[in-house]
Scaffold this motif. Sequence first.
Motif, mmCIF file in Angstrom:
data_model
loop_
_atom_site.group_PDB
_atom_site.id
_atom_site.type_symbol
_atom_site.label_atom_id
_atom_site.label_comp_id
_atom_site.label_asym_id
_atom_site.label_seq_id
_atom_site.Cartn_x
_atom_site.Cartn_y
_atom_site.Cartn_z
ATOM 1 N N ASP A 25 2.025 86.653 43.474
ATOM 2 C CA ASP A 25 3.196 86.016 44.071
ATOM 3 C C ASP A 25 3.033 86.049 45.582
ATOM 4 O O ASP A 25 2.932 87.126 46.184
ATOM 5 C CB ASP A 25 4.477 86.757 43.666
ATOM 6 N N ASP A 36 6.879 73.758 54.773
ATOM 7 C CA ASP A 36 6.789 73.319 53.382
ATOM 8 C C ASP A 36 5.875 72.112 53.238
ATOM 9 O O ASP A 36 5.070 72.036 52.294
ATOM 10 C CB ASP A 36 8.185 72.987 52.842
ATOM 11 N N ASP A 40 2.457 71.805 50.970
ATOM 12 C CA ASP A 40 2.339 70.746 49.960
ATOM 13 C C ASP A 40 1.157 69.830 50.239
ATOM 14 O O ASP A 40 0.474 69.376 49.306
ATOM 15 C CB ASP A 40 3.633 69.928 49.909
ATOM 16 N N ASN A 53 -6.999 75.692 38.217
ATOM 17 C CA ASN A 53 -5.702 75.626 38.874
ATOM 18 C C ASN A 53 -5.441 74.208 39.348
ATOM 19 O O ASN A 53 -6.370 73.479 39.689
ATOM 20 C CB ASN A 53 -5.654 76.562 40.081
ATOM 21 N N ALA A 56 0.290 72.057 41.437
ATOM 22 C CA ALA A 56 1.604 72.464 40.944
ATOM 23 C C ALA A 56 1.604 73.918 40.497
ATOM 24 O O ALA A 56 2.566 74.662 40.754
ATOM 25 C CB ALA A 56 2.032 71.557 39.802
ATOM 26 N N ASP A 57 0.517 74.348 39.817
ATOM 27 C CA ASP A 57 0.420 75.748 39.398
ATOM 28 C C ASP A 57 0.463 76.678 40.611
ATOM 29 O O ASP A 57 1.172 77.682 40.625
ATOM 30 C CB ASP A 57 -0.886 75.985 38.633
ATOM 31 N N ARG A 59 1.579 76.033 43.626
ATOM 32 C CA ARG A 59 2.851 75.943 44.356
ATOM 33 C C ARG A 59 3.938 76.760 43.678
ATOM 34 O O ARG A 59 4.828 77.308 44.358
ATOM 35 C CB ARG A 59 3.292 74.478 44.462
ATOM 36 N N SER A 60 3.846 76.899 42.354
ATOM 37 C CA SER A 60 4.862 77.668 41.632
ATOM 38 C C SER A 60 4.805 79.150 41.975
ATOM 39 O O SER A 60 5.777 79.883 41.736
ATOM 40 C CB SER A 60 4.687 77.471 40.124
ATOM 41 N N ARG A 61 3.673 79.584 42.507
ATOM 42 C CA ARG A 61 3.524 80.991 42.878
ATOM 43 C C ARG A 61 3.570 81.208 44.385
ATOM 44 O O ARG A 61 3.323 82.318 44.863
ATOM 45 C CB ARG A 61 2.211 81.542 42.303
ATOM 46 N N ARG A 63 5.933 80.683 47.803
ATOM 47 C CA ARG A 63 7.197 80.309 48.436
ATOM 48 C C ARG A 63 7.032 80.404 49.937
ATOM 49 O O ARG A 63 6.089 81.027 50.441
ATOM 50 C CB ARG A 63 8.357 81.165 47.940
#
Length: 309
Positions: A25, A36, A40, A53, A56-57, A59-61, A63
């Motif tokens: 994380d 951001d 991205d 990977n 999207a995978d 980016r989900s981890r 922040r």
Amino acid sequence: MRIAVVGAGTIGLAWAALFAAYGNDVTVTDPRDDLDAAVDEALPMLAAALPGNDAADLRSRIRTTHDLAEAVAGVQLVQENGPEKLEFKRQLFADIARHAPDDALLATSSSGIVATLIAERLPDPVAARLLVAHPFNPPHIVPLVEIVPGERTAETTVEAAMALYAALGKTPVRLHKELPGFAANRLQSAVLQEAIHLVLSGVVDAGELDTLMKASLGGRYAVVGPFESFHLGGGPGGIRHMMEHLGPGLAEGWQRLGHPELDGDAVATVVGQTEAAYGSGPEAYRQRAALRDRKQLALNAALRQADHV
């Protein structure tokens, strides 16, 4: 593991992608307004070089936050990637230390500033957890991480860092003495010095120099380093034979190496020839970087396979 990446430039974003690819994380913090958007925009190219990977995978981890205190709260590792300015890093790590857990590993990606200077004003318990973990660019692909402890870095911190980066698929190498620029960048600087000299002297142009390197030393040194190469070059007599027969000539040759002055005309020549060979601008960068990444990944895979035959 919870990891804070401080600084969202090229190095920081690559670290974030690598950390996330290994299931961690990650919180990325940077004062930039487009934080951001920067994450991205970078992730698709970074994910393409991290098999298994997608953007999207990852980016989900990952922040983001502009709040440093929030970013480092509760983490086990802080990977700092700020500007190469001593006073900036001193203040930044002082701020990090106020908010990060007392057992967090504090690592700087600095390419030249030693940990002893960065930690000079920090309390002993904080300095004991701070070291250099310098990657070679791009850090999500090139295996090396130079682990360089400062004068007050605890041995347990060094051991933890070596294990942590190895678990991330990296090749950590501990340096036993601090010096500006560390080891890999000093080697790179020596090669670049002579490369620029050869180009400015008209021996080859920039594109030809790169071809020369890739077709000789580049490939060789990916397989064996300078000392093993020299050792094998001496046949059964090894490096002892080479030193006896070529040592004096080597020393004489070093005196003939160039020391180019990077004045305006020199810079214009190097930049012009390099851009002519490889293009310039965002699209050229994306294409060349993607090609570099594919080749580096293929080389990494081939070397791993050869090591285990």
